[in-house]
Write a protein that holds these residues in place. Structure first.
Motif, mmCIF file in Angstrom:
data_model
loop_
_atom_site.group_PDB
_atom_site.id
_atom_site.type_symbol
_atom_site.label_atom_id
_atom_site.label_comp_id
_atom_site.label_asym_id
_atom_site.label_seq_id
_atom_site.Cartn_x
_atom_site.Cartn_y
_atom_site.Cartn_z
ATOM 1 N N GLY A 274 -11.299 -18.376 28.515
ATOM 2 C CA GLY A 274 -12.603 -18.549 29.159
ATOM 3 C C GLY A 274 -13.482 -19.584 28.475
ATOM 4 N N THR A 275 -13.030 -20.103 27.352
ATOM 5 C CA THR A 275 -13.812 -21.090 26.609
ATOM 6 C C THR A 275 -13.547 -22.485 27.161
ATOM 7 N N ALA A 276 -14.606 -23.158 27.576
ATOM 8 C CA ALA A 276 -14.466 -24.530 28.072
ATOM 9 C C ALA A 276 -14.207 -25.470 26.892
ATOM 10 N N ARG A 277 -13.416 -26.504 27.146
ATOM 11 C CA ARG A 277 -13.096 -27.453 26.075
ATOM 12 C C ARG A 277 -14.358 -28.078 25.481
ATOM 13 N N TRP A 278 -15.316 -28.418 26.308
ATOM 14 C CA TRP A 278 -16.540 -29.036 25.801
ATOM 15 C C TRP A 278 -17.303 -28.067 24.891
ATOM 16 N N GLU A 279 -17.232 -26.778 25.222
ATOM 17 C CA GLU A 279 -17.914 -25.775 24.405
ATOM 18 C C GLU A 279 -17.269 -25.685 23.015
ATOM 19 N N ALA A 280 -15.940 -25.677 22.997
ATOM 20 C CA ALA A 280 -15.223 -25.641 21.717
ATOM 21 C C ALA A 280 -15.494 -26.915 20.922
#
Length: 199
Positions: free
Chosen positions: A164-170
């Protein structure tokens, strides 16, 4: 000052802020090898940054399991082969990588622990582990160096561990953590430079 005193000071220096102490088994090995003081200071700094990275990773991505103790051991010993190839303390070279693995194996450490000495500069190899990425990252960011390809590999692991973690968030979370660590680069470089390559 005798080299043994300089080595002890590099391992125990309580300057403010002081990098965390190395694991006792690593300090004992460095003493037994009469390691150059600059190397001991460097290993202590990279180990300290690895502690910060491991803490951040455990908080940001609890779903991503990794062996924290292996990371800290790997960071604390990644350049130990430079006790054999001392010319690589002040110049380029990679002979210390296999030499470090062999040295650790010869001193009774497991192959799983000894591998970091040989893999810390080769994060693009197939099947590289999260632990190896963290050691490699600590070895770069301690001095403020950012390596996009290396960071991207860790982001891949973060996204896979938490779908559920977006790449941009990571990316943003890792970037903020690394930027904070990099702010201390000048102080870490000064700490390392205070110790000679040779007494």
């Amino acid at each position: 000052m005798p080299e043994t005193d300089l080595l002890s000071r590099a391992l125990e220096d309580p300057s403010d802020p002081a990098p965390r102490s190395l694991p006792e088994q690593v300090s004992a090995l460095l003493r037994a090898l009469a390691a150059p003081p600059r190397l001991a200071a460097h290993l202590r700094l990279v180990h300290d940054v690895a502690c910060e990275l491991a803490d951040w990773l455990a908080e940001f991505s609890p779903a991503l399991t990794f062996d924290r103790e292996a990371v800290l051991f790997g960071a604390a010993t990644h350049d130990i082969g430079k006790t054999v190839h001392t010319d690589e303390l002040s110049g380029p070279g990679s002979a210390h990588e296999p030499a470090g693995r062999e040295l650790l194996l010869a001193h009774g450490f497991t192959a799983a622990r000894s591998r970091f000495a040989a893999t810390h500069a080769d994060w693009s190899a197939s099947g590289v582990s999260v632990e190896e990425l963290l050691v490699s990252l600590a070895d770069k960011v301690w001095k403020g160096k950012r390596v996009t390809g290396l960071e991207d590999l860790l982001i891949d692991h973060l996204v896979r561990a938490a779908p559920g973690t977006a790449r941009w968030e990571a990316y943003l979370a890792l970037d903020a953590s690394l930027a904070r660590i990099a702010e201390g680069a000048d102080a870490r470089l000064a700490f390392q430079a205070a110790y000679p390559v040779r007494a």
